[in-house]
Design an enzyme around this catalytic site. Structure first.
Site, short mmCIF file in Angstrom:
data_model
loop_
_atom_site.label_atom_id
_atom_site.label_comp_id
_atom_site.label_asym_id
_atom_site.label_seq_id
_atom_site.Cartn_x
_atom_site.Cartn_y
_atom_site.Cartn_z
N ASP A 147 36.90 39.37 39.72
CA ASP A 147 37.45 39.49 41.07
C ASP A 147 36.31 39.66 42.05
O ASP A 147 35.25 40.21 41.71
CB ASP A 147 38.39 40.69 41.17
CG ASP A 147 39.65 40.50 40.35
OD1 ASP A 147 40.18 39.38 40.33
OD2 ASP A 147 40.12 41.49 39.74
N ASP A 181 44.41 34.67 42.05
CA ASP A 181 45.39 35.64 42.54
C ASP A 181 45.97 35.18 43.88
O ASP A 181 47.18 35.29 44.12
CB ASP A 181 44.75 37.02 42.74
CG ASP A 181 44.25 37.62 41.44
OD1 ASP A 181 44.83 37.33 40.39
OD2 ASP A 181 43.28 38.40 41.49
#
Length: 216
Positions: A147, A181
């Protein structure tokens, strides 16, 4: 075949952008390292997680394996769903958004399935290495999801009268996420917002079932 072109391109573009950025992050940044793109509002912050989207966790090594296998099953079902929607000529917007969800799910599956084999362990002192001679940091299905997007748009403290978190610090938006995401979120939100438009024709058909016409 033309009906598959846009969904296919959407999946390829999302996967390409997602994986290129994740590879760059892994090979060029150490854990916790940041680049401030727009002041304190838009930050590239390298972190990894063992669980679900936006850094949520799920139950240790066994939980990690279960989650990865569940993801693989889910992405196969979503992929089948995209094909079904195209074949039955559903609304193009619905097809495109389901394709985005498929691409995002597949992007994170690549991390959790293969990254443990491809990379050495990322640390707070140095970036990871690709295909290290000593082998990767984990086994198949036990990789960590990369991430990097962090948007702490609002920071402050809860007022003293606020229940539970009285006086504590808060940050909006706290989760760190990736392109995969974001693709999933955009697809889901768009389907919820435009569901009346997407399913309008199907509802009409249900309201007026086919009837046989008897000719004299």
């Amino acid at each position: 075949m033309k009906a598959y072109t846009k969904p296919f391109l959407a999946v390829i573009l999302v996967l390409f952008a997602d994986q290129v950025l994740k590879f760059w992050i892994k090979l060029n940044m150490s854990l916790g390292q940041e680049y401030r793109i727009i002041g304190d509002w838009f930050i590239i912050h390298f972190t990894e997680n063992n669980g679900m989207a936006f850094g949520m966790e799920f139950g240790g090594e066994a939980g990690k394996l279960i989650l990865t296998l569940f993801r693989i099953t889910a992405v196969c079902a979503i992929g089948y769903g995209v094909v079904h929607l195209v074949k039955h000529k559903y609304h193009r917007g619905l097809i495109l958004n389901v394709a985005l969800i498929f691409a995002g799910a597949l992007g994170n599956i690549i991390d959790s399935t293969f990254y443990g084999l491809l990379f050495s362990e990322s640390s707070y002192f140095q970036p990871a290495k690709l295909l290290p001679p000593e082998g990767g940091y984990s086994s198949l299905f036990h990789g960590k999801v990369v991430d990097m997007f962090y948007f702490p748009l609002i920071q402050g403290n809860f007022p003293q009268w606020f229940p539970i978190w009285s006086g504590e610090d808060f940050i909006f938006f706290r989760p760190v996420f990736n392109i995969a995401d974001a693709a999933i979120s955009v697809g889901v939100i768009a389907i919820l917002v435009f569901q009346k438009r997407y399913f309008k024709e199907e509802k009409k058909e249900e309201s007026y079932p086919h009837s046989e016409v008897i000719e004299e």
